[in-house]
Design an enzyme around this catalytic site. Structure first.
Site, PDB file in Angstrom:
ATOM      1  N   SER A  47       0.835  -1.202   0.000  1.00 22.72           N
ATOM      2  CA  SER A  47       0.000   0.000   0.000  1.00 22.72           C
ATOM      3  C   SER A  47       0.868   1.250   0.000  1.00 22.72           C
ATOM      4  O   SER A  47       2.080   1.177   0.218  1.00 22.72           O
ATOM      5  CB  SER A  47      -0.923   0.019   1.225  1.00 22.72           C
ATOM      6  OG  SER A  47      -0.176   0.248   2.403  1.00 22.72           O
ATOM      7  N   LYS A 110       5.127   1.601   9.531  1.00 23.20           N
ATOM      8  CA  LYS A 110       4.935   3.048   9.672  1.00 23.20           C
ATOM      9  C   LYS A 110       6.204   3.662  10.251  1.00 23.20           C
ATOM     10  O   LYS A 110       7.147   2.983  10.621  1.00 23.20           O
ATOM     11  CB  LYS A 110       3.754   3.355  10.609  1.00 23.20           C
ATOM     12  CG  LYS A 110       2.447   2.678  10.260  1.00 23.20           C
ATOM     13  CD  LYS A 110       1.799   3.215   9.002  1.00 23.20           C
ATOM     14  CE  LYS A 110       0.510   2.468   8.697  1.00 23.20           C
ATOM     15  NZ  LYS A 110      -0.090   2.911   7.410  1.00 23.20           N
TER      16      LYS A 110
END
Length: 256
Positions: A47, A110
């Site tokens: 993603s 992240k």
């Protein structure tokens, strides 16, 4: 009689060769398991939450030893022990893989922006840490794909965290999208606040229904290097497309 003797010798030799092959395979699997569990683990990026730092189609290695080891360092997350051993806490600015606290099984990647005890807030698209705005410098637009897979140029910035770590971020929807203005998040002890560099296209700690605060125990490893990268519209197994689809300039790029 001679034929029987010869046949027996051949059989013993064949069985010995088969056993040696099995031992080599088992040893190779054990070595691979040790490397994957204790040293390095590969991941691919499915993603765009860390665009522009990481792109869809990037393949990277994480170092498992950077943060020590927890149950989530072991394939399958077997509960062999609690907490971490040889633990070293993530630093602000690290890009890390972790198991999302919502199911303790799904891998997320992240950037660490908030440490235990920090107060984190987004105000007008600008990250604030402990009441102070993080330095952000406008640079050239970044070309990416919109929600309809159309090429579009979006605002790009160099963001410099309080410890001096600089990295690029983008604001695909400008500075007033849903997650650009938030309440203050108070990071609990033993937890970290994680965000994507693609600020308007990232499910991260700002959304406690998806990620929320991430316990130290859930960290898997630190992203270190991109070893392969291919255009998201292609597939790694299509070797015949590599001359055109591989992003050669991203191979063996150190992740910052």
């Amino acid at each position: 009689m001679a034929r029987a003797d010869m046949g027996g010798k051949t059989k013993v030799k064949d069985e010995g060769g088969l056993w040696e092959t099995i031992k080599v395979i088992v040893q190779a699997l054990l070595i691979a398991l040790v490397i994957r569990t204790l040293l390095f683990q590969p991941f691919n990026i499915p993603s765009g939450s860390l665009i522009p730092t990481l792109l869809v189609g990037d393949y990277l290695f994480t170092t498992k030893y950077s943060y020590g080891y927890s149950r989530y360092s072991i394939p399958g997350g077997l509960p062999l022990f609690q907490g971490r051993v040889w633990g070293a806490e993530p630093k602000r600015g690290d890009i890390a893989v972790f198991k999302t606290p919502k199911d303790n099984s799904t891998d997320f990647i992240k950037r660490v922006v908030g440490l235990p005890g920090d107060e984190v807030q987004m105000v007008g698209g600008i990250l604030h840490i402990n009441g102070k705005p993080v330095q952000r410098k406008r640079i050239e637009d970044f070309v990416t794909s919109d929600l309809y897979n159309r090429q579009t140029a979006v605002p790009q910035y160099i963001e410099t965290l309080p410890n001096g770590v600089s990295h690029r971020v983008i604001e695909a929807d400008g500075d007033n999208s849903y997650w650009d203005n938030t309440n203050v998040y108070k990071v609990p002890p033993g937890h970290f606040f994680m965000m994507g560099d693609n600020r308007d296209r990232s499910a991260d700690s700002r959304d406690d229904t998806v990620v929320g605060y991430v316990p130290f125990e859930n960290f898997v490893g630190r992203a270190e290097i991109i070893f392969f990268s291919i255009d998201e519209r292609s597939s790694a197994w299509k070797i015949w497309d590599w001359p055109w689809s591989v992003r050669w300039n991203r191979l063996f790029t150190v992740i910052r």
